[in-house]
Design an enzyme around this catalytic site. Structure first.
Site, PDB file in Angstrom:
ATOM      1  N   HIS A 121       0.806  -1.222   0.000  1.00  0.00           N
ATOM      2  CA  HIS A 121       0.000   0.000   0.000  1.00  0.00           C
ATOM      3  C   HIS A 121       0.840   1.274   0.000  1.00  0.00           C
ATOM      4  O   HIS A 121       0.365   2.331   0.380  1.00  0.00           O
ATOM      5  CB  HIS A 121      -0.969  -0.014   1.196  1.00  0.00           C
ATOM      6  N   ALA A 242       1.533  -9.875  18.352  1.00  0.00           N
ATOM      7  CA  ALA A 242       2.776 -10.089  17.596  1.00  0.00           C
ATOM      8  C   ALA A 242       4.007 -10.054  18.505  1.00  0.00           C
ATOM      9  O   ALA A 242       4.882 -10.916  18.415  1.00  0.00           O
ATOM     10  CB  ALA A 242       2.897  -9.025  16.505  1.00  0.00           C
TER      11      ALA A 242
HETATM   12  P1  OAD Z   1      -7.082  -3.636  10.447  1.00  0.00           P
HETATM   13  O1  OAD Z   1      -7.205  -2.467  11.349  1.00  0.00           O
HETATM   14  O2  OAD Z   1      -8.223  -3.967   9.555  1.00  0.00           O
HETATM   15  O3  OAD Z   1      -6.799  -4.957  11.314  1.00  0.00           O
HETATM   16  C1  OAD Z   1      -5.825  -4.979  12.316  1.00  0.00           C
HETATM   17  C2  OAD Z   1      -5.726  -6.385  12.844  1.00  0.00           C
HETATM   18  O4  OAD Z   1      -4.662  -6.446  13.768  1.00  0.00           O
HETATM   19  C3  OAD Z   1      -6.980  -6.875  13.580  1.00  0.00           C
HETATM   20  O5  OAD Z   1      -7.326  -8.164  13.117  1.00  0.00           O
HETATM   21  C4  OAD Z   1      -6.523  -6.927  15.049  1.00  0.00           C
HETATM   22  O6  OAD Z   1      -7.154  -7.979  15.783  1.00  0.00           O
HETATM   23  C5  OAD Z   1      -5.054  -7.213  14.881  1.00  0.00           C
HETATM   24  N1  OAD Z   1      -4.203  -6.796  16.027  1.00  0.00           N
HETATM   25  C6  OAD Z   1      -4.402  -5.811  16.915  1.00  0.00           C
HETATM   26  N2  OAD Z   1      -3.394  -5.731  17.793  1.00  0.00           N
HETATM   27  C7  OAD Z   1      -2.505  -6.716  17.459  1.00  0.00           C
HETATM   28  C8  OAD Z   1      -1.251  -7.150  17.983  1.00  0.00           C
HETATM   29  N3  OAD Z   1      -0.684  -6.565  19.036  1.00  0.00           N
HETATM   30  N4  OAD Z   1      -0.631  -8.196  17.376  1.00  0.00           N
HETATM   31  C9  OAD Z   1      -1.192  -8.795  16.296  1.00  0.00           C
HETATM   32  N5  OAD Z   1      -2.370  -8.428  15.763  1.00  0.00           N
HETATM   33  C10 OAD Z   1      -3.029  -7.392  16.323  1.00  0.00           C
HETATM   34  O7  OAD Z   1      -5.725  -3.448   9.621  1.00  0.00           O
HETATM   35  P2  OAD Z   1      -5.271  -4.131   8.246  1.00  0.00           P
HETATM   36  O8  OAD Z   1      -5.730  -5.538   8.155  1.00  0.00           O
HETATM   37  O9  OAD Z   1      -3.833  -3.864   8.103  1.00  0.00           O
HETATM   38  O10 OAD Z   1      -5.462   0.208   3.624  1.00  0.00           O
HETATM   39  O11 OAD Z   1      -6.062  -3.260   7.199  1.00  0.00           O
HETATM   40  C11 OAD Z   1      -5.824  -3.457   5.838  1.00  0.00           C
HETATM   41  C12 OAD Z   1      -5.913  -2.171   5.077  1.00  0.00           C
HETATM   42  O12 OAD Z   1      -7.150  -1.508   5.358  1.00  0.00           O
HETATM   43  C13 OAD Z   1      -4.873  -1.144   5.464  1.00  0.00           C
HETATM   44  O13 OAD Z   1      -3.647  -1.335   4.798  1.00  0.00           O
HETATM   45  C14 OAD Z   1      -5.497   0.145   5.055  1.00  0.00           C
HETATM   46  C15 OAD Z   1      -6.885  -0.098   5.580  1.00  0.00           C
HETATM   47  O14 OAD Z   1      -7.895   0.623   4.980  1.00  0.00           O
HETATM   48  C16 OAD Z   1      -5.425   1.368   2.988  1.00  0.00           C
HETATM   49  O15 OAD Z   1      -5.374   2.428   3.602  1.00  0.00           O
HETATM   50  C17 OAD Z   1      -5.434   1.249   1.506  1.00  0.00           C
END
Ligand code: OAD
Ligand code: ZN
Length: 264
Positions: A121, A242
């Site tokens: 991204h 993590a």
């Molecule tokens: P999300 O905010 O959708 O998801 C974050 C994930 O991290 C969730 O499943 C949480 O349970 C998990 N989480 C939280 N704390 C954690 C920890 N300490 N260790 C491990 N996991 C943990 O974020 P993304 O999946 O990255 O795109 O979102 C994908 C995309 O949506 C992003 O890149 C962004 C967003 O819109 C764009 O901006 C194009």
């Protein structure tokens, strides 16, 4: 040893190539907010349609530019946590055979020392012209923001074509940067193990990568404190943060590799 750790070691057995896929949760313990957390997530506090689309930028370039500039300043103030260091060490165990594909734009994998990082991204550091795509140095953006105090700055203009400078991130409705998809998909096709950390597995095409690995006979380990749509089909769903899971996993893998080398 905990059951998830034992199972993860078993899934790594004999693996020659590793794909690591990370999302915003990977940086949560470094103090970078995720997107979809109900309380602290960026999309709980801000409307992505006002900040993360090309239309939003056309409507209000200063607001969008200012928001990304402030996110850049914020990630520059944080440091990669112990889970990041562990992934960098894992990369050293698989020279030329471990690729990190990240949806994050914070640059923390590279700062922690991981070599092969694909930023699906884009990056908060990579500003460019919205017209001719000429790169614009992040240092210039930081200077502008620091000079402007509280006022959302108007984006600088490109010295070549006069268009506004924009953040070098992928917005909703945009294509991924050129070549990036191909490289990530190639790494997924070749991987024996996928380690999927801190992503809600809701945003495509990134969320497709684990299925590519499985399609070629590879295994999937998911590390996330909350279950996701991927969890039921993962070979191992490891319910942990993590920074809790990764140091122990990498230490155990290193210990195993050392004892095999010594023939013990
Ligand atoms: P999300 O905010 O959708 O998801 C974050 C994930 O991290 C969730 O499943 C949480 O349970 C998990 N989480 C939280 N704390 C954690 C920890 N300490 N260790 C491990 N996991 C943990 O974020 P993304 O999946 O990255 O795109 O979102 C994908 C995309 O949506 C992003 O890149 C962004 C967003 O819109 C764009 O901006 C194009
Ligand atoms: Zn230009």
């Amino acid at each position: 040893m905990n059951g998830s750790l034992l199972k993860a070691l078993e899934l790594f057995e004999g693996a020659r190539r590793v794909l690591v896929l990370t999302g915003a949760g990977m940086s949560a313990e470094s103090g970078v907010p995720t997107f979809r957390d109900a309380q602290t997530g960026l999309w709980a506090r801000y409307d992505p349609r006002e900040l993360a689309t090309p239309e939003a930028y056309r409507r209000n370039p200063s607001r969008v530019f200012g928001w990304y500039a402030s996110r850049l300043m914020a990630v520059r103030r944080v440091s990669p946590h112990v889970g990041y260091d562990a992934l960098a060490r894992l990369g050293e165990m698989y020279p030329g055979a471990l690729t990190v594909v990240t949806q994050n734009v914070d640059g923390l994998h590279t700062r922690a020392g991981t070599r092969d990082v694909i930023e699906l991204h884009g990056s908060l550091e990579a500003f460019r012209c919205s017209g001719c795509r000429d790169p614009y140095p992040a240092a210039g953006v930081v200077q502008l923001v620091e000079g402007g105090g509280e006022i959302a700055p108007q984006p600088p203009e490109c010295s070549k074509c006069g268009n506004f400078i924009r953040p070098g991130v992928v917005w909703f409705g945009e294509m991924l940067p050129e070549g990036v998809m191909e490289r990530a998909w190639q790494a997924a096709r070749e991987a024996d193990v996928a380690l999927v950390i801190g992503t809600s597995s809701m945003v495509y095409p990134a969320a497709e990568l684990p299925a590519i690995v499985v399609g070629r006979g590879g295994r999937v380990i998911e590390i996330n404190p909350e279950a996701t749509p991927l969890s039921p089909s993962a070979d191992l769903y490891w319910q942990a943060a993590a920074g809790e899971a990764l140091p122990g996993l990498v230490e155990a893998l290193q210990r195993r590799a050392r004892s095999r080398k010594d023939g013990t």
